[in-house]
Design a protein around this motif. Structure first.
Motif, short mmCIF file in Angstrom:
data_model
loop_
_atom_site.label_atom_id
_atom_site.label_comp_id
_atom_site.label_asym_id
_atom_site.label_seq_id
_atom_site.Cartn_x
_atom_site.Cartn_y
_atom_site.Cartn_z
N ILE A 89 3.70 0.05 -13.22
CA ILE A 89 5.07 0.38 -12.84
C ILE A 89 5.80 -0.93 -12.60
O ILE A 89 5.29 -1.80 -11.89
N TYR A 104 13.26 1.87 -11.66
CA TYR A 104 11.80 1.88 -11.79
C TYR A 104 11.43 2.38 -13.18
O TYR A 104 11.98 3.38 -13.65
N THR A 106 8.10 3.69 -14.98
CA THR A 106 6.75 4.11 -14.60
C THR A 106 5.94 4.56 -15.81
O THR A 106 6.45 5.23 -16.70
N GLN A 143 -1.65 7.00 -7.73
CA GLN A 143 -0.53 6.19 -8.20
C GLN A 143 0.80 6.73 -7.70
O GLN A 143 1.71 5.97 -7.35
N PHE A 147 3.44 4.72 -5.46
CA PHE A 147 4.85 4.58 -5.81
C PHE A 147 5.75 5.08 -4.69
O PHE A 147 6.75 4.44 -4.35
N VAL A 176 6.35 11.99 -6.87
CA VAL A 176 7.24 10.95 -7.40
C VAL A 176 8.70 11.34 -7.23
O VAL A 176 9.54 10.54 -6.82
#
Length: 241
Positions: A89, A104, A106, A143, A147, A176
């Motif tokens: 990322i 961002y 990703t 992950q 994030f 997310v």
């Protein structure tokens, strides 16, 4: 725009000539102000001269390459060092008028499974496939949490683009997304397909926006230039109404 470009077909997975150049032409035609590319090919930046600013996964990080190209100045950037993976990322802080927006890009854990009946019908192969699926889901959740901790500390208005390798029904997506707006849910239509699995349309590529944005439009494209299909959204900062 967000697009997993599959390395601009540098490995020849799509059996026709000039796919990488066709991706460049597609981007030039649609002309987004900002594009997030997953599985980038570093040599292609010279063909995207309409973007004076870019940020890429650092050379020192042995990971799949993500890139952010922008027509607006980039005043800060960084790479999230996800543990135990080749996925990555990155983010870039972009100045738009008097505001700074953090973008961002990703690319979450890939499944790396070639779809075949054999993988799910043969006993031993099926067991290996199942274990790989469980491992991938676990890594994606790790992950996603990683994030989420990072974005909570962001001092700016945020946009999140990329390939989550999971659907909108997953906990990975929900973590997310948080309280961000999903541009497809706001202004998209149809299935919103960004990937085909056994001819089943899946939506695994997203553009998510802070509540400070108004989502004006969302578009899914059918161009077969990668194993993913690109998505694009038009946004307006509420401070610029």
């Amino acid at each position: 725009m967000s697009f997993n470009a599959w390395g601009f077909n540098k490995n020849g997975w799509i059996k026709k000539p000039g796919v990488g150049d066709s991706i460049i032409e597609f981007i030039k035609e649609k002309d987004p102000d900002i594009i997030c590319i997953q599985e980038h090919n570093r040599i292609r930046y010279k063909q995207l001269a309409q973007y004076p600013y870019r940020s890429e996964t650092p050379y020192s990080v042995p990971r799949t390459i993500q890139a952010i190209f922008s027509k607006y100045p980039i005043v800060g950037n960084g790479s999230l060092d996800l543990p135990g993976t080749i996925n990555n990322i990155i983010y870039a802080d972009i100045v738009y008028n008097q505001d700074t927006v953090r973008i961002y890009n990703t690319h979450l854990q890939s499944f790396s499974i070639i779809p075949s009946t054999d993988n799910f019908s043969d006993g031993e192969k099926s067991e290996r496939t199942y274990k790989r699926l469980v491992s991938t889901f676990s890594k994606q959740l790790e992950q996603a949490e990683f994030f989420r901790e990072h974005i909570k500390k962001s001092p700016h208005t945020n946009l999140v683009c990329g390939d989550f390798n999971n659907t909108q029904f997953s906990n990975v997506y929900k973590i997310v997304k948080g309280d961000l707006q999903d541009t497809f849910l706001e202004e998209g239509s149809g299935f919103g397909r960004t990937y085909d699995l056994w001819k089943i349309p899946l939506r695994i590529d997203y553009i998510l926006a802070d509540q400070d944005f108004e989502v004006l439009s969302h578009q899914n494209f059918d161009e077969r230039l990668s194993d993913h299909y690109p998505v694009m959204a038009t946004l307006r900062l509420n401070s610029h109404e």
